[in-house]
Motif scaffolding. Structure first.
Motif, PDB file in Angstrom:
ATOM      1  N   PRO A  65     -19.324  18.586   3.555  1.00  0.00           N
ATOM      2  CA  PRO A  65     -20.687  17.996   4.503  1.00  0.00           C
ATOM      3  C   PRO A  65     -20.411  16.617   4.451  1.00  0.00           C
ATOM      4  O   PRO A  65     -21.119  15.904   5.152  1.00  0.00           O
ATOM      5  N   GLU A  66     -19.796  16.050   3.206  1.00  0.00           N
ATOM      6  CA  GLU A  66     -20.041  14.374   3.083  1.00  0.00           C
ATOM      7  C   GLU A  66     -18.786  13.829   3.429  1.00  0.00           C
ATOM      8  O   GLU A  66     -18.643  12.628   3.591  1.00  0.00           O
ATOM      9  N   VAL A  67     -17.473  14.338   3.417  1.00  0.00           N
ATOM     10  CA  VAL A  67     -16.197  13.805   3.829  1.00  0.00           C
ATOM     11  C   VAL A  67     -15.224  14.223   4.944  1.00  0.00           C
ATOM     12  O   VAL A  67     -15.450  15.606   5.109  1.00  0.00           O
ATOM     13  N   GLU A  68     -14.677  13.558   5.294  1.00  0.00           N
ATOM     14  CA  GLU A  68     -13.825  13.801   6.788  1.00  0.00           C
ATOM     15  C   GLU A  68     -12.426  13.273   6.592  1.00  0.00           C
ATOM     16  O   GLU A  68     -12.249  12.296   5.901  1.00  0.00           O
ATOM     17  N   VAL A  69     -11.542  14.002   6.880  1.00  0.00           N
ATOM     18  CA  VAL A  69     -10.065  13.571   7.073  1.00  0.00           C
ATOM     19  C   VAL A  69      -9.990  12.539   8.168  1.00  0.00           C
ATOM     20  O   VAL A  69     -10.308  12.643   9.344  1.00  0.00           O
ATOM     21  N   THR A  70      -9.299  11.611   7.828  1.00  0.00           N
ATOM     22  CA  THR A  70      -8.816  10.397   8.537  1.00  0.00           C
ATOM     23  C   THR A  70      -7.313  10.311   9.146  1.00  0.00           C
ATOM     24  O   THR A  70      -7.019   9.775  10.172  1.00  0.00           O
ATOM     25  N   HIS A  71      -6.599  10.824   7.910  1.00  0.00           N
ATOM     26  CA  HIS A  71      -5.230  10.649   8.171  1.00  0.00           C
ATOM     27  C   HIS A  71      -4.541  11.794   7.743  1.00  0.00           C
ATOM     28  O   HIS A  71      -4.776  12.163   6.819  1.00  0.00           O
ATOM     29  N   ILE A  72      -3.269  12.212   8.372  1.00  0.00           N
ATOM     30  CA  ILE A  72      -2.625  13.360   7.857  1.00  0.00           C
ATOM     31  C   ILE A  72      -1.044  12.893   8.088  1.00  0.00           C
ATOM     32  O   ILE A  72      -0.725  12.117   8.791  1.00  0.00           O
ATOM     33  N   ASN A  73      -0.173  13.620   7.088  1.00  0.00           N
ATOM     34  CA  ASN A  73       0.967  13.461   7.131  1.00  0.00           C
ATOM     35  C   ASN A  73       1.635  14.159   8.089  1.00  0.00           C
ATOM     36  O   ASN A  73       1.590  15.368   8.267  1.00  0.00           O
ATOM     37  N   LEU A  74       2.615  13.661   8.924  1.00  0.00           N
ATOM     38  CA  LEU A  74       3.202  14.476   9.930  1.00  0.00           C
ATOM     39  C   LEU A  74       4.401  15.205   9.659  1.00  0.00           C
ATOM     40  O   LEU A  74       4.869  16.242  10.553  1.00  0.00           O
ATOM     41  N   ASN A  75       4.946  15.218   8.556  1.00  0.00           N
ATOM     42  CA  ASN A  75       5.981  16.321   7.968  1.00  0.00           C
ATOM     43  C   ASN A  75       5.205  17.251   7.685  1.00  0.00           C
ATOM     44  O   ASN A  75       5.910  18.412   7.794  1.00  0.00           O
ATOM     45  N   ASP A  76       4.084  17.308   6.738  1.00  0.00           N
ATOM     46  CA  ASP A  76       3.605  18.440   6.270  1.00  0.00           C
ATOM     47  C   ASP A  76       2.422  18.801   6.279  1.00  0.00           C
ATOM     48  O   ASP A  76       1.758  19.762   5.837  1.00  0.00           O
ATOM     49  N   ASN A  77       1.626  17.901   7.275  1.00  0.00           N
ATOM     50  CA  ASN A  77       0.118  17.999   7.282  1.00  0.00           C
ATOM     51  C   ASN A  77      -0.866  17.923   6.015  1.00  0.00           C
ATOM     52  O   ASN A  77      -1.875  18.105   6.221  1.00  0.00           O
ATOM     53  N   GLU A 133      -3.964  12.424   3.808  1.00  0.00           N
ATOM     54  CA  GLU A 133      -3.284  11.043   3.737  1.00  0.00           C
ATOM     55  C   GLU A 133      -4.224  10.097   3.856  1.00  0.00           C
ATOM     56  O   GLU A 133      -4.249   8.949   3.580  1.00  0.00           O
ATOM     57  N   GLY A 134      -5.805  10.605   4.497  1.00  0.00           N
ATOM     58  CA  GLY A 134      -6.583   9.626   4.067  1.00  0.00           C
ATOM     59  C   GLY A 134      -8.054  10.280   4.552  1.00  0.00           C
ATOM     60  O   GLY A 134      -8.044  11.253   5.220  1.00  0.00           O
ATOM     61  N   ILE A 135      -9.069   9.652   3.717  1.00  0.00           N
ATOM     62  CA  ILE A 135     -10.394  10.510   3.934  1.00  0.00           C
ATOM     63  C   ILE A 135     -11.391   9.372   3.856  1.00  0.00           C
ATOM     64  O   ILE A 135     -11.097   8.280   3.669  1.00  0.00           O
ATOM     65  N   ARG A 136     -12.734   9.558   4.489  1.00  0.00           N
ATOM     66  CA  ARG A 136     -13.807   8.758   4.467  1.00  0.00           C
ATOM     67  C   ARG A 136     -15.058   9.421   4.238  1.00  0.00           C
ATOM     68  O   ARG A 136     -15.216  10.877   4.488  1.00  0.00           O
ATOM     69  N   MET A 137     -15.987   8.723   3.615  1.00  0.00           N
ATOM     70  CA  MET A 137     -17.355   9.222   3.545  1.00  0.00           C
ATOM     71  C   MET A 137     -18.061   9.330   4.942  1.00  0.00           C
ATOM     72  O   MET A 137     -18.010   8.449   5.593  1.00  0.00           O
ATOM     73  N   LYS A 138     -18.945  10.128   5.314  1.00  0.00           N
ATOM     74  CA  LYS A 138     -19.740  10.235   6.393  1.00  0.00           C
ATOM     75  C   LYS A 138     -20.693   9.498   6.522  1.00  0.00           C
ATOM     76  O   LYS A 138     -21.347   8.849   7.651  1.00  0.00           O
ATOM     77  N   THR A 139     -21.726   9.336   5.347  1.00  0.00           N
ATOM     78  CA  THR A 139     -22.837   8.727   5.066  1.00  0.00           C
ATOM     79  C   THR A 139     -22.591   7.493   4.247  1.00  0.00           C
ATOM     80  O   THR A 139     -23.834   6.910   4.062  1.00  0.00           O
ATOM     81  N   LYS A 140     -21.572   7.022   3.760  1.00  0.00           N
ATOM     82  CA  LYS A 140     -21.420   5.938   2.693  1.00  0.00           C
ATOM     83  C   LYS A 140     -20.254   5.117   3.294  1.00  0.00           C
ATOM     84  O   LYS A 140     -19.152   5.631   3.526  1.00  0.00           O
ATOM     85  N   PRO A 141     -20.257   3.695   2.714  1.00  0.00           N
ATOM     86  CA  PRO A 141     -19.151   2.961   2.816  1.00  0.00           C
ATOM     87  C   PRO A 141     -17.969   2.906   2.449  1.00  0.00           C
ATOM     88  O   PRO A 141     -17.594   2.110   1.292  1.00  0.00           O
ATOM     89  N   ALA A 142     -17.333   4.081   2.297  1.00  0.00           N
ATOM     90  CA  ALA A 142     -16.189   4.512   1.306  1.00  0.00           C
ATOM     91  C   ALA A 142     -15.120   5.039   1.904  1.00  0.00           C
ATOM     92  O   ALA A 142     -15.431   6.054   2.798  1.00  0.00           O
ATOM     93  N   PHE A 143     -13.634   4.840   1.790  1.00  0.00           N
ATOM     94  CA  PHE A 143     -12.639   5.370   2.532  1.00  0.00           C
ATOM     95  C   PHE A 143     -11.539   5.247   1.552  1.00  0.00           C
ATOM     96  O   PHE A 143     -11.820   4.316   0.530  1.00  0.00           O
ATOM     97  N   SER A 144     -10.465   6.024   1.806  1.00  0.00           N
ATOM     98  CA  SER A 144      -9.309   5.870   1.049  1.00  0.00           C
ATOM     99  C   SER A 144      -8.259   6.394   1.769  1.00  0.00           C
ATOM    100  O   SER A 144      -8.134   7.199   2.705  1.00  0.00           O
TER     101      SER A 144
END
Length: 370
Positions: free
Chosen positions: A313-325, A328-339
């Motif tokens: 409910p709080e985290v969404e995927v932003t990046h995926i690896n095209l070799n194996d899916n 590779e990246g996530i961000r919070m939906k309601t807070k200013p945090a990503f990685s």
């Protein structure tokens, strides 16, 4: 330049496989998890990357050492790898700006290695069988003795290593004009990450891995940066607790590699050990927010669980690896945090992902306006 004289050397794998070759670096014995890096250049940055602590690095490029070493190309204060495994090891270098050979560099640091083995066969073996421990020796070829020493080397799974590479004391850097203050939680930070932040107007203060959130918050930073680092993210519980408190404070937070895994763990999302990690300069990643792809520099053996992310409910995927899916990246939906799981600071590698530092600056600016 003094000519290096090689002696016989031996590489023993956890499954009993033996490779015979020649010594490089210091004469001795060293072990760790075997991993291969597919990069064609940047060996000094790789060998000084704290994320490689406790690992025997196998280079898939044919020649290593041919351009020597120089101080500007280090990513930490020392060599971090347990040892080197390569095909051709050059004790002579051709670059005029180099200050010495890789052999001298390894001798001073006490790093053991082996060369003149079939690295293609070795990489195929650990690619198929999966990551495993190994031991290199240039002081004995007694397989039974090395097997006993190899059995004493712990598995990377469940191993906490941030404490081995993090700074023992607080330090910092500042640009001429300070726009933002960023507290860095050092799990094994690369120097080029700090350079990227300072170049964008950030004063950075780097804190040891086990620094309490309260101590970091006393500096009153505008945001937090959680660095890369070695070991099993599930065992790095002190940092997970710190990230939970950062999220509760709702200041901007940016995580790279281990920092990415800390953000996932702080949201109750598990990580697991991969059959073989991603290590090299040519990993294709798709940015799901923009639809664009980027070639990335990577170094990790653990990954975030995609199934647990799917309906979070709080985290969404932003990046995926095209070799194996893999994630590779996530961000919070309601807070200013990503990685991101990969290394946008590169060093070595392409600069396709350096925009992520700009994204972090945008979050810092937005937060200050509020």
């Amino acid at each position: 330049m003094k000519k290096h004289t090689s002696s016989e050397a031996l590489l023993l794998l956890e499954d009993g496989t033996v490779f015979k070759g020649k010594s490089l670096g210091r004469i001795g014995t060293s072990g760790g998890e075997l991993c291969f890096n597919t990069g064609m250049t940047g060996y000094q940055e790789i060998f000084t990357d704290p994320s490689y602590f406790g690992q025997l690095v196998v280079t898939t490029v044919s020649h290593v050492g041919n351009y020597g070493v120089q101080p500007e190309e280090v990513e930490s204060g020392r060599l971090q790898i347990s040892g080197l495994v390569c095909k051709e090891f050059s004790t002579f270098f051709s670059r005029g700006t180099a200050e010495g050979s890789l052999q001298e560099y390894f001798e001073k640091a006490g790093v053991v290695g082996i060369c003149e083995i079939d690295t293609r066969a070795l990489v195929r073996h650990i690619r198929d069988k999966g990551a495993m421990n190994g031991i290199v020796s240039s002081e004995t070829t007694d397989v039974d003795l090395l097997r006993k020493k190899l059995a004493e080397i712990p598995s990377m799974a469940g191993l906490e290593l941030a404490s081995k590479v993090s700074t023992p004391e607080v330090y910092g850097f500042a640009p001429e004009e300070v726009k933002y203050k960023v507290a860095v939680l050092d799990l094994g930070v690369k120097q080029n990450s700090l350079r990227n932040l300072v170049a964008r107007g950030c004063e950075v203060k780097v804190f040891p891995y086990n620094t309490s959130f309260e101590e970091m918050e006393q500096w009153n930073p505008d945001g937090y940066f959680v660095s890369n680092g070695p070991g099993d993210p599930a065992a790095t519980t002190v940092a997970v607790n710190s990230v939970k408190q950062m999220l509760a404070k709702e200041k901007p937070m940016f995580g790279i590699c281990m920092g990415h895994q800390m953000l996932a763990q702080a949201n109750g999302i598990a990580t697991y050990k991969m059959h073989n990690g991603h290590r090299g300069l040519n990993q294709p990643v798709k940015n799901l927010l923009t639809g664009r792809s980027e070639i990335t520099s990577q170094n990790h053996g653990f990954v975030v669980d995609a199934e647990q992310l799917r309906n979070h409910p709080e985290v969404e995927v932003t990046h995926i690896n095209l070799n194996d899916n893999t994630i590779e990246g996530i961000r919070m939906k309601t807070k200013p945090a990503f990685s991101v799981q990969y290394h946008p600071e590169s060093s070595p590698g392409p600069h396709d992902s350096v925009y992520l530092f700009d994204d972090f600056i945008a979050l810092l600016e937005k937060s200050k306006i509020k």
